[in-house]
Scaffold this active site. Structure first.
Site, PDB file in Angstrom:
ATOM      1  N   TYR A 115      -8.490  -8.738  -8.421  1.00  0.00           N
ATOM      2  CA  TYR A 115      -7.244  -8.539  -8.414  1.00  0.00           C
ATOM      3  C   TYR A 115      -6.283  -9.418  -7.513  1.00  0.00           C
ATOM      4  O   TYR A 115      -6.941 -10.073  -6.560  1.00  0.00           O
ATOM      5  CB  TYR A 115      -7.367  -7.047  -7.426  1.00  0.00           C
ATOM      6  N   TRP A 117      -1.959 -11.290  -6.955  1.00  0.00           N
ATOM      7  CA  TRP A 117      -0.741 -11.494  -7.343  1.00  0.00           C
ATOM      8  C   TRP A 117      -0.625 -13.104  -7.803  1.00  0.00           C
ATOM      9  O   TRP A 117       0.315 -13.580  -8.504  1.00  0.00           O
ATOM     10  CB  TRP A 117       0.227 -11.269  -6.334  1.00  0.00           C
TER      11      TRP A 117
HETATM   12  N1  LIG Z   1      -3.141  -1.945   4.774  1.00  0.00           N
HETATM   13  C1  LIG Z   1      -2.466  -2.225   3.667  1.00  0.00           C
HETATM   14  N2  LIG Z   1      -2.930  -3.022   2.797  1.00  0.00           N
HETATM   15  C2  LIG Z   1      -2.458  -3.464   1.352  1.00  0.00           C
HETATM   16  C3  LIG Z   1      -1.161  -2.919   1.249  1.00  0.00           C
HETATM   17  C4  LIG Z   1      -0.546  -2.124   2.388  1.00  0.00           C
HETATM   18  O1  LIG Z   1       0.504  -1.638   2.205  1.00  0.00           O
HETATM   19  N3  LIG Z   1      -1.365  -1.901   3.232  1.00  0.00           N
HETATM   20  N4  LIG Z   1      -0.534  -3.270   0.126  1.00  0.00           N
HETATM   21  C5  LIG Z   1      -1.343  -3.547  -1.002  1.00  0.00           C
HETATM   22  C6  LIG Z   1      -0.466  -4.210  -2.099  1.00  0.00           C
HETATM   23  S1  LIG Z   1       0.724  -3.112  -2.781  1.00  0.00           S
HETATM   24  C7  LIG Z   1      -0.937  -5.322  -2.791  1.00  0.00           C
HETATM   25  S2  LIG Z   1      -0.071  -5.849  -4.359  1.00  0.00           S
HETATM   26  C8  LIG Z   1      -2.207  -6.247  -2.366  1.00  0.00           C
HETATM   27  C9  LIG Z   1      -1.843  -7.422  -2.489  1.00  0.00           C
HETATM   28  O2  LIG Z   1      -2.938  -8.404  -2.467  1.00  0.00           O
HETATM   29  P1  LIG Z   1      -2.952  -9.793  -2.919  1.00  0.00           P
HETATM   30  O3  LIG Z   1      -2.297 -10.037  -4.426  1.00  0.00           O
HETATM   31  O4  LIG Z   1      -4.509 -10.213  -3.044  1.00  0.00           O
HETATM   32  O5  LIG Z   1      -2.555 -10.690  -2.149  1.00  0.00           O
HETATM   33  P2  LIG Z   1      -1.977 -12.183  -1.869  1.00  0.00           P
HETATM   34  O6  LIG Z   1      -1.688 -12.612  -0.524  1.00  0.00           O
HETATM   35  O7  LIG Z   1      -0.588 -12.382  -2.925  1.00  0.00           O
HETATM   36  O8  LIG Z   1      -3.148 -12.947  -2.705  1.00  0.00           O
HETATM   37  C10 LIG Z   1      -2.696 -13.852  -3.760  1.00  0.00           C
HETATM   38  C11 LIG Z   1      -3.736 -15.172  -3.542  1.00  0.00           C
HETATM   39  O9  LIG Z   1      -3.817 -16.158  -4.572  1.00  0.00           O
HETATM   40  C12 LIG Z   1      -3.705 -17.408  -3.981  1.00  0.00           C
HETATM   41  N5  LIG Z   1      -2.894 -18.029  -5.083  1.00  0.00           N
HETATM   42  C13 LIG Z   1      -1.671 -18.508  -5.360  1.00  0.00           C
HETATM   43  N6  LIG Z   1      -1.279 -19.183  -6.409  1.00  0.00           N
HETATM   44  C14 LIG Z   1      -2.611 -19.599  -6.787  1.00  0.00           C
HETATM   45  C15 LIG Z   1      -3.115 -20.033  -8.039  1.00  0.00           C
HETATM   46  O10 LIG Z   1      -2.405 -20.817  -8.794  1.00  0.00           O
HETATM   47  N7  LIG Z   1      -4.358 -20.241  -8.388  1.00  0.00           N
HETATM   48  C16 LIG Z   1      -5.527 -19.802  -7.485  1.00  0.00           C
HETATM   49  N8  LIG Z   1      -6.470 -19.597  -7.842  1.00  0.00           N
HETATM   50  N9  LIG Z   1      -5.119 -18.953  -6.340  1.00  0.00           N
HETATM   51  C17 LIG Z   1      -3.639 -18.996  -6.044  1.00  0.00           C
HETATM   52  C18 LIG Z   1      -2.522 -17.199  -2.781  1.00  0.00           C
HETATM   53  O11 LIG Z   1      -2.960 -18.498  -2.064  1.00  0.00           O
HETATM   54  C19 LIG Z   1      -3.288 -15.893  -2.351  1.00  0.00           C
HETATM   55  O12 LIG Z   1      -4.340 -16.202  -1.181  1.00  0.00           O
HETATM   56  O13 LIG Z   1      -2.283  -5.900  -0.806  1.00  0.00           O
HETATM   57  C20 LIG Z   1      -2.702  -4.663  -0.737  1.00  0.00           C
HETATM   58  N10 LIG Z   1      -3.009  -4.311   0.649  1.00  0.00           N
HETATM   59  N1  LIG Z   2       9.053  -8.990   1.259  1.00  0.00           N
HETATM   60  C1  LIG Z   2       8.017  -8.564   0.493  1.00  0.00           C
HETATM   61  N2  LIG Z   2       8.539  -7.697  -0.343  1.00  0.00           N
HETATM   62  C2  LIG Z   2       7.368  -7.095  -0.947  1.00  0.00           C
HETATM   63  C3  LIG Z   2       5.898  -7.410  -1.056  1.00  0.00           C
HETATM   64  C4  LIG Z   2       5.604  -8.340   0.067  1.00  0.00           C
HETATM   65  O1  LIG Z   2       4.426  -8.707   0.411  1.00  0.00           O
HETATM   66  N3  LIG Z   2       6.570  -8.837   0.807  1.00  0.00           N
HETATM   67  N4  LIG Z   2       5.108  -6.720  -1.796  1.00  0.00           N
HETATM   68  C5  LIG Z   2       5.489  -6.300  -3.037  1.00  0.00           C
HETATM   69  C6  LIG Z   2       4.710  -5.320  -3.397  1.00  0.00           C
HETATM   70  S1  LIG Z   2       3.144  -5.956  -4.420  1.00  0.00           S
HETATM   71  C7  LIG Z   2       4.699  -3.969  -3.502  1.00  0.00           C
HETATM   72  S2  LIG Z   2       3.530  -2.979  -4.288  1.00  0.00           S
HETATM   73  C8  LIG Z   2       5.920  -3.408  -3.084  1.00  0.00           C
HETATM   74  C9  LIG Z   2       5.635  -2.377  -2.155  1.00  0.00           C
HETATM   75  O2  LIG Z   2       6.517  -1.366  -2.003  1.00  0.00           O
HETATM   76  P1  LIG Z   2       6.142  -0.044  -1.136  1.00  0.00           P
HETATM   77  O3  LIG Z   2       4.736   0.473  -0.997  1.00  0.00           O
HETATM   78  O4  LIG Z   2       7.024   0.838  -1.272  1.00  0.00           O
HETATM   79  O5  LIG Z   2       6.332  -0.963   0.387  1.00  0.00           O
HETATM   80  P2  LIG Z   2       5.923  -0.562   1.652  1.00  0.00           P
HETATM   81  O6  LIG Z   2       6.821  -1.464   2.576  1.00  0.00           O
HETATM   82  O7  LIG Z   2       4.538  -0.596   1.822  1.00  0.00           O
HETATM   83  O8  LIG Z   2       6.234   1.007   2.160  1.00  0.00           O
HETATM   84  C10 LIG Z   2       7.736   1.236   2.142  1.00  0.00           C
HETATM   85  C11 LIG Z   2       7.877   2.125   3.128  1.00  0.00           C
HETATM   86  O9  LIG Z   2       7.302   3.455   3.032  1.00  0.00           O
HETATM   87  C12 LIG Z   2       7.465   4.093   4.451  1.00  0.00           C
HETATM   88  N5  LIG Z   2       6.186   4.997   4.502  1.00  0.00           N
HETATM   89  C13 LIG Z   2       4.855   4.810   4.715  1.00  0.00           C
HETATM   90  N6  LIG Z   2       4.279   6.079   4.807  1.00  0.00           N
HETATM   91  C14 LIG Z   2       5.193   6.977   4.774  1.00  0.00           C
HETATM   92  C15 LIG Z   2       5.211   8.271   4.867  1.00  0.00           C
HETATM   93  O10 LIG Z   2       4.099   9.108   4.994  1.00  0.00           O
HETATM   94  N7  LIG Z   2       6.617   9.178   4.705  1.00  0.00           N
HETATM   95  C16 LIG Z   2       7.581   8.384   4.274  1.00  0.00           C
HETATM   96  N8  LIG Z   2       8.859   9.076   4.041  1.00  0.00           N
HETATM   97  N9  LIG Z   2       7.522   6.980   4.487  1.00  0.00           N
HETATM   98  C17 LIG Z   2       6.712   6.413   4.686  1.00  0.00           C
HETATM   99  C18 LIG Z   2       6.945   2.794   5.676  1.00  0.00           C
HETATM  100  O11 LIG Z   2       7.936   2.986   6.512  1.00  0.00           O
HETATM  101  C19 LIG Z   2       6.993   1.634   4.661  1.00  0.00           C
HETATM  102  O12 LIG Z   2       8.175   0.757   5.313  1.00  0.00           O
HETATM  103  O13 LIG Z   2       6.781  -4.354  -2.178  1.00  0.00           O
HETATM  104  C20 LIG Z   2       6.915  -5.621  -2.871  1.00  0.00           C
HETATM  105  N10 LIG Z   2       7.882  -6.388  -2.124  1.00  0.00           N
HETATM  106 MO   LIG Z   3       1.591  -4.235  -4.762  1.00  0.00          MO
END
Ligand SMILES: Nc1nc2c(c(=O)[nH]1)N[C@H]1C(S)=C(S)[C@@H](COP(=O)(O)OP(=O)(O)OC[C@H]3O[C@@H](n4cnc5c(=O)[nH]c(N)nc54)[C@H](O)[C@@H]3O)O[C@H]1N2
Ligand SMILES: Nc1nc2c(c(=O)[nH]1)N[C@H]1C(S)=C(S)[C@@H](COP(=O)(O)OP(=O)(O)OC[C@H]3O[C@@H](n4cnc5c(=O)[nH]c(N)nc54)[C@H](O)[C@@H]3O)O[C@H]1N2
Ligand SMILES: [Mo]
Length: 768
Positions: A115, A117
């Protein structure tokens, strides 16, 4: 200085955080945002110093223990030194190891879920490349389903409304919000930092303008969130700092007010939903003796009962839109707020109206609230996976720790396979997974961990074989997203760093060693693939009678514009107009406020209608603070955490942890102090940042600081940098979806008095 034919030229490129032009002078990247972007993302600032940063991986390496003792379980991963090897030798060894595992245990012993991005280009998309390779070379791999984004909603929504992608990517648009919506009730807000991002990229960041124009027209925003800045100042929102994890109680309180005051839309419920009577019995307390009235809700969620009843009336009187951030469902019982909001919107009867109803996840990413393209974008074909095993993506540590164990998922009882080899390209589990100390143990159980990375993430450091990948700016590609009308020619602006190779080139070389090169490449090199992938879109344009430029013309222009679908409200509008002709893809064809199917699964943690189910983890005397681990404003996840814009947010090199001044004062913590956050699972350092925008009792620390364990301070080791996933819980949302619960946990905070340990997360490990 690294010379390149493109030196000094401004060439088009694209990232998940936007399209831009870039040039390279041999040591730095200059970035100019795309001229059509009204609000470019400052995350573009992470490119400038990224390409030749010391955190880049320079050459292929193998962990010394793996090289000398061979594959097998070990707790040395993450601690051993590495040995640099020539590409040919490391590829020979890796091909032999893949063949050994396949012969001895079958392809079902290989986890290629992988998994992550990765980068925005559609051809060099690491996920597609690794999946295609494993399908061709091994006949398949154990895959993962769903995402960390939407692990709970992706599973519950198809039972009760329809697929997240189909329904909610074509629903209420930002155009409608700025024109039609009168009241926006935003659970978890719609932070601009989040909508800046869309997988594959968006060219025009329209959200700030749309929010400002809606407000200027008189629309009112109510922000239900522990953080005041989950909506931008442009919204002028009224802030309701709800207790974390209690939104369902508030939603039920609103529903109860609607029904007892006769404000619900009985006709809509009758003609477009099923199971409402069961839900109403629950609301009125006829099921469990507890009416879910506003006073009941107030005692749980901390919002006054009067405000709840007043809001219910206002919702019914106005054109109202309900949004729910993904963050709410990244928690135990995360299915419930997604479903309860659907029930509330159904009772209001505005689903499918212009600017009204329910727009799940609007503002969480740049994809939502837009008009999808009318023709398909280029995508890399991944081939056929012959392995039947899969896991819901966030169950990876469970799988590795419990081979052969049974688990529940979405009405099925499944078995964890016995994994020997894990192969990762384009993701960072030491960023995305919960309870990292447990993940570390899980990775110690396998024979071999292979990682392709651009830079020395913790995942790369824990691998046995590390292969250096190029970064997006070092190769030609095509940038496209299904919700953005522009397709971008992504031109290489710099030569590959050191010995880095494209993932495609690595998999091609491995395929050759495994006798499947022709099947993997289909006889094409990278340039031929770009033409081939573009051709599908060009043909679709031609068939529909649109201008269909040749690949050469597209490459020369740097971009082309695709036609969009009309702003017609999508399937929900059609369903509203004629539910018989346009049923929803649920068992009944209607919105299911009670789901016979879910009830039939018999899960106590996900019953047949939306219900208030508190988390089993609550603050207590030892861990009185609620942690919010949300998305970072200064980067995408962990990507380029070492680079300038991400670094600008750190204090004394540590990730900022925001807290209310009252909570800080009670602990003798001052702004800028280094603090230790801890619970029974782990601990990390962070830089205290005091803010009235954070509700009392809450500490907000974004995800994405690279895990930096201090080994002699444990077990479990202290992360000296500030990765909140050392604290979070590694459990499924429920037996239904088994999604990630990473968004929130409980912990304590204290001043860190010891000398500040150095950061090592960005330094190459020993031997590399
Ligand atoms: N506690 C907590 N944990 C969370 C979340 C949260 O809200 N709270 N959010 C979750 C969510 S929504 C998401 S989507 C995940 C994201 O988790 P990931 O998608 O695993 O996070 P990224 O840092 O985008 O990891 C992408 C990696 O790909 C590498 N990369 C970039 N380009 C290339 C390429 O061309 N080739 C290769 N081989 N590698 C490349 C980058 O260096 C990076 O290390 O995290 C989740 N984890
Ligand atoms: N700059 C930036 N933007 C991103 C990403 C990033 O890594 N960086 N990641 C992208 C990705 S992969 C995803 S999936 C989306 C994630 O989109 P989301 O999952 O919606 O984003 P988060 O910032 O994790 O959460 C949004 C807000 O939910 C609120 N929240 C948490 N728990 C609760 C609760 O119990 N009740 C209420 N009412 N609010 C709560 C928190 O204050 C938090 O700031 O964002 C995307 N956009
Ligand atoms: Mo995500």
């Amino acid at each position: 200085m690294d010379k390149h034919p493109a030196d000094g030229l401004l060439l088009p490129h694209s990232a998940h955080w936007g399209a831009f032009r870039a040039s390279w002078d041999g040591s730095r990247v200059t970035v100019i945002p795309h001229p059509a972007d009204p609000a470019p993302s400052p995350i573009l600032g992470n490119f400038a110093d990224s390409l030749r940063h010391r955190a880049r991986i320079a050459c292929p390496v193998v962990r010394r223990g793996w090289l000398e003792q061979g594959p097998g379980p070990t707790d040395r991963r993450g601690e051993d030194e590495f040995v640099a090897l020539p590409w040919n030798e490391v590829l020979d060894r890796l091909a032999a190891e893949l063949q050994r595992v396949k012969a001895a245990h079958g392809a079902e012993a290989v986890f290629g879920g992988s998994y992550g991005w990765s980068s925005a280009g559609r051809f060099h998309h690491a996920q597609s490349q690794i999946h295609r390779f494993l399908n061709v070379a091994l006949g398949g791999y154990v895959r993962s389903v769903n995402s960390y984004n939407a692990g709970a909603s992706q599973v519950i929504l198809p039972h009760v409304m329809g697929s997240l992608e189909e329904l909610f990517r074509r629903n209420v648009t930002w155009e409608q919000v700025q024109r039609d919506t009168e009241l926006l009730l935003c659970f978890g807000g719609m932070p601009l930092r989040n909508s800046m991002i869309a997988s594959g990229g968006v060219t025009r960041h329209v959200e700030p303008g749309a929010i400002a124009r809606a407000r200027a027209r008189g629309a009112r925003f109510v922000l239900v969130s522990p953080l005041r800045d989950d909506l931008p100042p442009e919204a002028g929102a009224e802030w309701w700092p709800i207790a974390i994890g209690t939104d369902v109680a508030l939603m039920l309180g609103l529903c109860h007010t609607l029904v007892t005051e006769g404000l619900h839309d009985g006709v809509f419920l009758e003609t477009h939903t099923t199971g409402y009577p069961d839900f109403e019995r629950y609301l009125l307390g006829q099921e469990d003796g507890q009416p879910k009235h506003a006073g009941w809700a107030a005692a749980i969620c901390g919002i006054g009962a009067d405000r709840i009843t007043a809001l219910a009336r206002e919702l019914a009187a106005k054109r109202s839109l309900i949004t729910v951030a993904h963050g709410l469902q990244r928690a135990q019982h995360g299915e419930q707020p997604v479903w309860a909001a659907a029930a509330l919107a159904a009772m209001l009867g505005q689903i499918g109206l212009l600017g009204g109803g329910y727009s799940y996840a609007m503002g969480a990413m740049g994809h939502y609230g837009r008009r999808p393209n009318a023709v398909p974008i280029p995508t890399m074909p991944q081939g056929r996976n012959g392995v039947r095993f899969f896991i819901p993506v966030a169950r990876i540590a469970d799988m590795l720790l419990n081979p052969g164990a049974l688990f529940d998922y979405n009405g099925e009882r499944l078995t964890y396979p016995d994994i020997r080899l894990v192969y990762w390209a384009g993701g960072n589990p030491f960023h995305h997974h919960q309870d990292l100390n447990r993940l570390r143990q899980a990775f110690s159980r396998i024979d071999t961990l292979v990682v392709h990375e651009t830079s020395w993430t913790a995942t790369a450091r824990h691998a046995d074989i590390v292969l250096p990948s190029t970064m997006t700016l070092e190769r030609d590609d095509i940038g496209a997203a299904g919700t953005d009308p522009l397709i971008h020619a992504m031109r290489a602006i710099a030569p590959p760093f050191a010995e880095a190779r494209d993932d495609f080139a690595i998999f091609t070389a491995l395929s050759a060693r495994m006798g499947v090169e022709e099947a993997f490449t289909a006889g094409r090199n990278a340039a031929a693939w770009l033409r081939h992938l573009y051709e599908a879109t060009r043909e679709a344009l031609a068939t529909k009678g649109h201008e269909a430029p040749s690949f050469e013309a597209f490459w020369e222009r740097g971009e082309i514009t695709l036609p969009s679908t009309p702003d017609d409200g999508g399937p929900l509008r059609a369903f509203r107009r004629d539910p018989t002709a346009h049923p929803l893809p649920t068992p009944s064809g209607w919105i299911e406020i009670f789901s016979e199917r879910i009830a039939g699964f018999g899960y106590a943690d996900c019953p047949g209608h939306p219900a208030w189910l508190p988390s089993t983890e609550q603050p207590d005397a030892r861990h009185p603070l609620r942690i919010i681990a949300n998305q970072p404003a200064t980067r995408l996840h962990s990507q380029l955490d070492f680079a300038a814009y991400s670094q600008s947010s750190k204090r004394r090199g540590r990730e900022p942890a925001r807290m209310n001044p009252a909570d800080a004062a009670a602990r003798g913590i001052f702004d800028g102090d280094i603090i230790r956050l801890f619970n029974d699972r782990g601990s990390c350092l962070a830089a205290a940042t005091l803010s009235e925008d954070v509700a009392r009792g809450v500490v907000q620390i974004a995800t994405g600081a690279w895990y930096d364990p201090l080994p002699d301070n444990g077990p479990p080791p202290l992360c000296v940098h500030g990765n909140p996933n050392v604290l979070t819980r590694d459990i499924g949302t429920s037996r239904l979806a088994q999604g990630s619960c990473g968004q929130t946990t409980v912990a304590q905070a204290e001043r860190y008095e010891a000398p500040l340990p150095p950061l090592r997360a960005y330094d190459p490990p020993r031997g590399a």
